[in-house]
Design a protein around this motif. Structure first.
Motif, short mmCIF file in Angstrom:
data_model
loop_
_atom_site.label_atom_id
_atom_site.label_comp_id
_atom_site.label_asym_id
_atom_site.label_seq_id
_atom_site.Cartn_x
_atom_site.Cartn_y
_atom_site.Cartn_z
N SER A 263 19.48 -24.73 0.00
CA SER A 263 19.72 -26.09 0.55
C SER A 263 20.98 -26.10 2.13
CB SER A 263 21.16 -27.04 -0.41
OG SER A 263 21.76 -26.28 -0.39
N ASN A 264 19.84 -26.59 2.73
CA ASN A 264 20.52 -26.23 3.81
C ASN A 264 20.00 -27.59 5.49
OD1 ASN A 264 18.05 -26.70 5.23
ND2 ASN A 264 17.52 -24.00 5.47
N ASN A 265 21.79 -27.88 6.04
CA ASN A 265 21.85 -29.51 6.56
C ASN A 265 21.15 -29.22 8.10
OD1 ASN A 265 22.68 -30.03 4.69
ND2 ASN A 265 25.03 -29.54 5.12
N PHE A 266 20.56 -27.59 8.28
CA PHE A 266 20.17 -27.59 10.10
C PHE A 266 19.22 -28.69 9.91
CE2 PHE A 266 21.84 -23.47 8.50
CZ PHE A 266 23.13 -23.53 9.80
N PRO A 267 18.78 -29.27 11.60
CA PRO A 267 17.79 -29.59 12.07
C PRO A 267 16.83 -29.32 11.46
CG PRO A 267 19.66 -29.73 13.25
CD PRO A 267 19.72 -28.86 12.31
N PHE A 268 15.43 -29.57 11.04
CA PHE A 268 13.80 -29.37 11.43
C PHE A 268 13.09 -29.30 13.30
CE2 PHE A 268 9.10 -29.86 11.91
CZ PHE A 268 9.07 -28.74 11.07
N GLN A 269 13.09 -28.35 13.27
CA GLN A 269 12.73 -28.20 14.47
C GLN A 269 10.65 -27.47 14.87
OE1 GLN A 269 13.86 -23.99 15.81
NE2 GLN A 269 16.18 -24.36 16.14
N GLY A 270 10.64 -28.91 15.08
CA GLY A 270 9.04 -28.94 14.77
C GLY A 270 8.13 -27.98 15.62
N LYS A 271 8.46 -27.06 16.50
CA LYS A 271 7.75 -26.25 17.53
C LYS A 271 6.69 -25.34 17.01
CE LYS A 271 11.73 -26.77 20.53
NZ LYS A 271 12.58 -25.48 21.19
#
Length: 387
Positions: A263-271
């Protein structure tokens, strides 16, 4: 002929063919030897049951943790892999903004020329009536020479003259078959006795004797007993209610695998490599490419004149004259030649009367008569006198 047949064909005696009589069966005396080669060569042996072959018992291995490294983990180890750079060439082409001004071979070789409308050669649809008289001269009228027809010979009608002689209507039927009086045939048909419909048959029949009317009793009506409800209370207990007692059971917990999700709260990097290498470009819709008209449209009214209408010269129609001969009977002054081979070669002969028409014909002698009334006569042979 009959004598010759009797001499050539002699009767023979018919001899009966010998019949084979089968001999009487006589059974042989003594005993039958039932011994065979199979019984003599193959003797019977005692068969014992086959012993069961079982594998040797193995000692059970003690349970415990196995601390071993497989060959796969030992030989194939994980390496740190770096991302490979793309070797795609840079896109240096840009679509031109200036209009293409070069001409094609078709535009260079084919120079546009002015089109002149054709002249109309179509004749007018107005009927032209000629004032000149119709000339109906044909080759038949010029070459045909009329000839005078000869008069047709008319034969004078012959007047029918009645004869004074009596008409001989005697036929062979009247000569041969004389009217004999015979008895009329009797009618063998039975007398028709009509049976009236109102008359009743009083005789006895098999149906009346065997099947006599019987008195049929009326059908019995079964009385339905009145429903009487039972007294007392109704027991609603069943074997299921009595034998199966309800128990308090806990809800079964679902068995799920352990989740290894972090469980992490980092934003998703959709690159991705596709988004980095192939960015979106602004796309403008290309306009319609229309070709410039090189041949101008004709101006003025179209004259649909063809070569046929221009070269065709109208001529006056000359109707042909009818060459049909006149409907006049052909008459000739020459007398009609009615001589035929029949009239020249035919010689009239005297008609002879059948001698059977006379009751006693001359030159014949009565022989005998049949019951049907037919008579037979014999011709008299002429006698020759000796000199």
């Amino acid at each position: 002929i009959f004598g010759k047949i009797s001499l050539d064909y002699h009767p023979y005696e018919i001899v009966k063919q010998p019949h084979h009589v089968p001999e009487e069966y006589k059974p042989k005396q003594g005993k039958i030897d039932l011994g065979t080669t199979y019984k003599r060569d193959f003797n019977s042996y005692k068969v014992r049951p086959v012993a069961i072959v079982r594998p040797l018992e193995r000692q059970q291995v003690k349970k415990g943790k196995l601390d071993t490294v497989p060959t796969y983990k030992d030989d194939y180890r994980a390496y740190d892999l770096h991302k490979s750079e793309l070797y795609k060439p840079e896109q240096t082409f840009h679509p031109p903004t200036v209009k293409f001004g070069n001409s094609t071979t078709f535009q260079d070789d084919f120079v546009p020329q002015e089109i002149k409308p054709r002249q109309i050669f179509k004749p007018s649809s107005v009927v032209k009536c000629s004032t000149a008289p119709f000339n109906g001269i044909t080759s038949h009228r010029l070459d045909y020479i009329p000839h005078q027809l000869e008069l047709k010979f008319e034969r004078p009608k012959e007047v029918c003259k009645s004869t004074d002689q009596r008409f001989e209507d005697l036929t062979t039927h009247r000569y041969d078959f004389q009217g004999l009086i015979g008895e009329t045939a009797k009618i063998c048909r039975p007398v028709h006795t009509r049976v009236t419909q109102s008359a009743r048959f009083e005789g006895s029949t098999e149906f009346r004797e065997c099947f006599q009317p019987w008195e049929i009793p009326p059908p019995e009506i079964k009385k339905v007993p009145e429903y009487v409800p039972p007294t007392g209370s109704m027991l609603l207990n069943s074997t299921s209610h009595l034998d199966y007692v309800p128990y308090q059971a806990n809800r079964v917990v679902p068995i799920r695998p352990v989740s290894h999700r972090r469980s992490n709260n980092f934003p998703f990097q959709g690159k991705s490599t596709v988004k980095e290498d192939f960015p979106a470009w602004e796309n403008c819709r290309q306009g319609l490419i229309k070709k410039q008209e090189q041949i101008p449209n004709p101006s003025g009214k179209f004259d649909g004149l063809s070569t046929f209408s221009s070269h065709y010269v109208p001529h006056k129609l000359i109707p042909t004259e009818s060459c049909k001969p006149l409907n006049i009977a052909f008459k000739s002054s020459v007398p009609f030649d009615d001589v035929t081979m029949y009239s020249v070669e035919y010689t009239p002969k005297k008609q002879e009367i059948c001698p059977a028409s006379y009751s006693s014909p001359s030159g014949y002698i009565f022989g005998n008569a049949i019951s049907q009334g037919h008579k037979f006569f014999h011709k008299i042979s002429p006698t020759v006198k000796a000199f």
